[in-house]
Design an enzyme around this catalytic site. Structure first.
Site, PDB file in Angstrom:
ATOM      1  N   GLU A 154       0.816  -1.222   0.000  1.00 14.94           N
ATOM      2  CA  GLU A 154       0.000   0.000   0.000  1.00 14.94           C
ATOM      3  C   GLU A 154       0.846   1.268   0.000  1.00 14.94           C
ATOM      4  O   GLU A 154       0.463   2.281  -0.580  1.00 14.94           O
ATOM      5  CB  GLU A 154      -0.961   0.015   1.192  1.00 14.94           C
ATOM      6  CG  GLU A 154      -2.217  -0.830   0.990  1.00 14.94           C
ATOM      7  CD  GLU A 154      -2.004  -2.295   1.300  1.00 14.94           C
ATOM      8  OE1 GLU A 154      -0.954  -2.642   1.882  1.00 14.94           O
ATOM      9  OE2 GLU A 154      -2.898  -3.113   0.964  1.00 14.94           O
ATOM     10  N   HIS A 177     -12.003  -4.733   8.510  1.00 15.89           N
ATOM     11  CA  HIS A 177     -12.405  -4.632   7.095  1.00 15.89           C
ATOM     12  C   HIS A 177     -13.790  -4.009   6.967  1.00 15.89           C
ATOM     13  O   HIS A 177     -14.488  -4.241   5.992  1.00 15.89           O
ATOM     14  CB  HIS A 177     -12.412  -6.015   6.420  1.00 15.89           C
ATOM     15  CG  HIS A 177     -11.047  -6.590   6.212  1.00 15.89           C
ATOM     16  ND1 HIS A 177     -10.277  -7.068   7.247  1.00 15.89           N
ATOM     17  CD2 HIS A 177     -10.297  -6.739   5.090  1.00 15.89           C
ATOM     18  CE1 HIS A 177      -9.123  -7.514   6.760  1.00 15.89           C
ATOM     19  NE2 HIS A 177      -9.113  -7.316   5.459  1.00 15.89           N
TER      20      HIS A 177
END
Lengths: 344, 326
Positions: free
Chosen positions: B60, B129
């Site tokens: 990321e 999440h």
């Protein structure tokens, strides 16, 4: 600057049998002297309380900045760390702009909005100095991706210290650059200490950058970072490779900082005699000796030194006379419209 | 006019901009050949090819850093971070790099990029999440932050985000991907910084974002039909820039304010709106502003638990009714 006509008769500096040549050598020397004099001046001004905030000097590491910058083509882009005065100066940014920023004056490179750790001069190809360890390695990848995508021939060069090699962004960027075959050069300045702790005490391999290169399919490269010729030649090879579309390079330059990590650090943690030993290999000193060996006249060398000292002296006086930043820049350039409005 | 799902609108919005401008490029994990884990980018790789639509490693920091370097030097990247929870592993770019480079360089450095991400709860994925983290980004000077609630807004705000010269964080709600809406044919370009009154009313103002908009609308219908309370519902759409004029104008009309937030209670975006209204429209208020939020807890995975913590239409109805009656 002194020119070839000042050369001693019959000198080796005629360029015969040498891939660097006298003009480039004089440029490499001048660049190192500019960094040495400007950094020493920054330290002196700090002692006079005229340099505020923090600053991280590259005294002793001049050859890395000079060698990589002198091997660049116009349009190549530098991405630096908070120890970035040297790389900024090496791209030709005026000394007074750098000192002005360190002294937080209106004539500074960013008019005092960035400070010592964020020197940026896009017109000189200095795409920023990044103070979060490792942040700019992926950013340099993105610049290189742009060059690859647009068919540009510029190379993105990213400088960082040995401590950076243990942070995640280093490894993410190396893999990313290798997989995408990006025209980016990663330059590790290994000065043996991250901040205060020796890099060897906290790293699983001897050479913190080069010994990781194989993980990313890259060549293991360790060079003498105090020899501007070695740096220059290595840089040239890496740039040629990048421009030819053959992907990134990771280069570890062994060097040593003569001062502490930052202005707050007297560097008491270094073993006795270590600094003295490295000062025998002071990059400015050894390059001066090399110029003499190549037959460059003493007066030419001294001429460069005198000229640079005057540049730094004049810059110092200009900065001392410069006003602090005007208050109207406080809220400018938060957003691209030039302002800071977050609501209607 | 066509009926599109929210996820189809994402792909259409990106395609609209990539077709318009060859400098628009797109990168992220599994976004190209696989079409995205939420299937929101299906077809882009086939349409625009491997040089413009690129799969990345699970890195990321590399994704956002590369997007920034490309943006600084002339491209207009769209980067995907699969789940907004993962902002925590690349937050340096969101908090320190994108938004500060222009200011620190005294205007030299540009950063025209879009980070799009799957945000929000409802998928029973648990605490790492499912979060709504738009408030993490709203607090950072230099960023712009949008969160569309309909397929049409996805396309229009995507276009506005890509064409904007500043870094824009684009929150897509995971629980909206399967929802459908009417979308006009042809190019759609919206404006950042514009809230939308999605239901006019006179008794109170309910301000919502993303998934919470449909719940606020459902609550408004119930409040009207069963309790005779006429709610004005505003889809705030853009947290930065924030359309305070629409919000203050509505409060001046209804004299009551409710916010419906999916992010947890402390420092949620509703707190800022309440603060602005308290500062600037205090004497317009006939009662205390009320925030309806997720409580200050990590999100649980089990459906029965997750459903208890997110604001529901029923909870909005109860809260509004109780507040107006008290």
């Amino acid at each position: 600057m002194a020119r070839v006509s000042d050369r001693a008769p019959g000198a080796a500096g005629s360029g015969l049998n040498d891939d660097i040549g006298e003009d480039k050598r004089l440029a490499l020397y001048r660049s190192q002297v500019v960094i040495r004099e400007a950094e020493q001046r920054a330290f002196d001004l700090f002692l006079q309380n005229l340099v505020k905030g923090t600053s991280h000097l590259s005294l002793g590491q001049e050859a890395v900045a000079a060698g990589f910058a002198e091997a660049m083509q116009p349009g190549d882009l530098s991405f630096c760390t908070y120890r970035g005065h040297s790389h900024t100066l090496a791209r030709g940014v005026p000394v007074e702009k750098v000192l002005g920023e360190l002294m937080q004056r209106d004539n500074g490179l960013m008019r005092g909005k960035g400070g010592s750790m964020h020197l940026t001069s896009e017109e000189h190809g200095v795409m920023g100095s990044y103070a979060i360890i490792g942040a700019h390695l992926p950013i340099a990848c993105g610049s290189a991706w742009r060059a690859q995508y647009k068919g540009h021939k510029d190379v993105s060069v990213c400088f960082f210290g040995d401590g950076t090699t243990n942070i995640g962004a280093f490894h993410e960027a190396l893999n990313f650059a290798a997989v995408w075959k990006l025209p980016v050069i990663f330059v590790c300045e290994n000065n043996l200490y991250m901040e205060y702790t020796p890099i060897g005490e906290v790293t699983a391999v001897q050479h913190p950058a080069a010994d990781r290169a194989a993980s990313y399919g890259l060549e293991r490269i360790v060079i003498d970072g105090n020899d501007a010729d070695a740096v220059y030649r290595t840089a040239r090879t890496a740039y040629d490779k990048a421009r030819a579309g053959r992907g990134p390079s990771l280069i570890e330059c062994m060097t040593y900082r003569h001062s502490g990590h930052s202005r707050a650090d007297p560097a008491k943690y270094r073993p006795e005699g270590e600094l003295e030993k490295w000062k025998l290999r002071d990059p400015v000193k050894i390059y001066r000796e090399r110029l003499l060996q190549f037959g460059v006249a003493e007066k030419v060398i001294a001429g460069i030194e005198t000229e640079v000292r005057k540049v730094v002296d004049d810059a110092t006086e200009t900065c001392k006379a410069a006003p602090p930043p005007s208050l109207d820049i406080l809220t400018t350039d938060v957003y691209a419209d030039g302002g800071w409005a977050w609501r209607n | 006019m066509a009926e599109l799902t929210y996820r189809e609108a994402v792909a259409r919005g990106i395609a609209q901009e990539m077709a318009r401008d060859p400098d628009v490029v797109f990168l992220g994990e599994d976004v190209a050949k696989a079409g995205g884990v939420f299937k929101a980018t299906v077809g882009l790789y086939e349409q625009f090819g491997p040089l413009r639509v690129r799969d990345t490693p699970i890195s990321e920091q590399a994704i956002l850093g590369a997007a920034m370097g490309a943006a600084m030097t002339g491209l207009k990247p769209i980067a995907e971070i699969m789940f907004s929870d993962f902002f925590a592993v690349c937050f340096d770019y969101i908090a320190n790099e994108f938004p500060k480079s222009r200011y620190m360089s005294n205007g030299q450095t540009k950063c025209p990029l879009v980070v799009r991400t799957g945000n929000g709860a409802g998928s029973r994925f648990g605490a790492q999440h499912s979060q709504s983290v738009e408030n993490w980004c709203m607090m950072i000077p230099g960023l712009k932050v949008v969160a569309p609630s309909t397929p049409r807004d996805v396309i229009g705000l995507m276009a506005a985000a890509v064409r904007d010269p500043d870094p824009v964080i684009f929150f897509e709600h995971k629980s909206l991907y399967a929802t459908k809406g009417e979308v006009p044919d042809g190019e759609i370009v919206d404006r950042l910084g514009t809230a939308k009154i999605v239901r006019p009313g006179k008794d109170c103002t309910i301000i919502a974002l993303a998934l919470m908009v449909s719940r606020a609308l459902a609550a408004a219908e119930t409040l009207q039909s069963e309790h005779g309370i006429d709610c004005e519902v505003i889809d705030v759409r853009s947290l930065v820039p924030l359309d305070t004029q629409t919000i203050l104008g509505s409060v001046a009309k209804t004299h009551r304010l409710f916010t419906v937030e999916e992010n947890p209670r402390l420092c949620g975006w509703g707190a800022e709106i309440v603060s602005i209204v308290a500062d600037e429209a205090f004497y317009e208020l006939d009662g205390p502003p009320v925030r309806i939020t997720t409580p200050h807890i990590p999100l649980p995975a089990a459906d029965i638990l997750e459903d208890m913590v997110l604001p529901t239409a029923e909870r909005i109805v109860e809260t509004v009714k109780r507040s107006l009656e008290s």
